[in-house]
Design a protein around this motif. Structure first.
Motif, PDB file in Angstrom:
ATOM      1  N   ALA A  32      39.642  39.666  41.697  1.00 25.49           N
ATOM      2  CA  ALA A  32      40.412  39.178  41.830  1.00 25.49           C
ATOM      3  C   ALA A  32      41.479  39.164  41.631  1.00 25.49           C
ATOM      4  CB  ALA A  32      40.057  37.176  41.781  1.00 25.49           C
ATOM      5  N   GLY A  33      42.074  39.670  42.752  1.00 26.84           N
ATOM      6  CA  GLY A  33      44.163  40.922  42.757  1.00 26.84           C
ATOM      7  C   GLY A  33      43.543  42.261  42.710  1.00 26.84           C
ATOM      8  N   GLY A  34      42.777  42.483  42.542  1.00 30.67           N
ATOM      9  CA  GLY A  34      42.182  44.329  42.137  1.00 30.67           C
ATOM     10  C   GLY A  34      42.013  44.364  40.761  1.00 30.67           C
ATOM     11  N   THR A  35      41.827  43.323  40.081  1.00 30.30           N
ATOM     12  CA  THR A  35      41.786  44.192  38.544  1.00 30.30           C
ATOM     13  C   THR A  35      40.354  44.651  38.610  1.00 30.30           C
ATOM     14  OG1 THR A  35      41.014  41.269  38.428  1.00 30.30           O
ATOM     15  CG2 THR A  35      43.088  41.499  38.384  1.00 30.30           C
ATOM     16  N   ASN A  36      39.568  44.754  37.090  1.00 27.83           N
ATOM     17  CA  ASN A  36      38.651  44.598  37.007  1.00 27.83           C
ATOM     18  C   ASN A  36      37.620  43.750  36.878  1.00 27.83           C
ATOM     19  OD1 ASN A  36      36.775  47.618  35.890  1.00 27.83           O
ATOM     20  ND2 ASN A  36      37.458  46.801  33.950  1.00 27.83           N
ATOM     21  N   TYR A  37      37.160  43.797  37.536  1.00 28.91           N
ATOM     22  CA  TYR A  37      35.413  42.773  37.420  1.00 28.91           C
ATOM     23  C   TYR A  37      34.515  43.901  36.625  1.00 28.91           C
ATOM     24  CZ  TYR A  37      31.243  40.062  38.754  1.00 28.91           C
ATOM     25  OH  TYR A  37      30.895  39.079  38.943  1.00 28.91           O
TER      26      TYR A  37
END
Length: 104
Positions: A96-101
């Motif tokens: 979400a929001g370009g974070t690390n998944y």
């Protein structure tokens, strides 16, 4: 565009095989002592296509090309192989929001 005349742009690796007379040992046994193998110019290698000994200048080039390619292959094999932990620690921007998944 295929070249039609003149020297080759790059040296090609010729197929080599061990000498059948000395079996790659570069010497043959004489009556009292060992003699240089004349079938392979005391190199232990002959041309696989023709079965003839290579001239010494061509032989040096061919062995150098083989040594360089073998060294490059060994250096590629010695490089550490990245595992799943490297991918886990990189930011893949899929969260979400370009974070690390990470999928946890």
């Amino acid at each position: 565009m295929k070249k039609s005349h003149g020297p080759a742009f790059r040296r090609e690796i010729k197929p080599l095989m061990e000498c059948g007379i000395c079996r790659g040992a570069t010497v043959v046994s004489g009556v009292f002592h060992q003699l240089d193998c004349t079938a392979c110019n005391a190199s232990g290698w002959i041309c696989a296509e023709t079965g003839d000994a290579l001239p010494l200048d061509v032989l040096v080039q061919q062995l150098s090309l083989r040594l360089r390619s073998t060294n490059a292959e060994l250096s590629r094999a010695r490089q550490p192989i990245g595992g799943a932990h490297e991918q886990y620690e990189q930011n893949n921007r899929r969260g979400a929001g370009g974070t690390n998944y990470t999928g946890d």
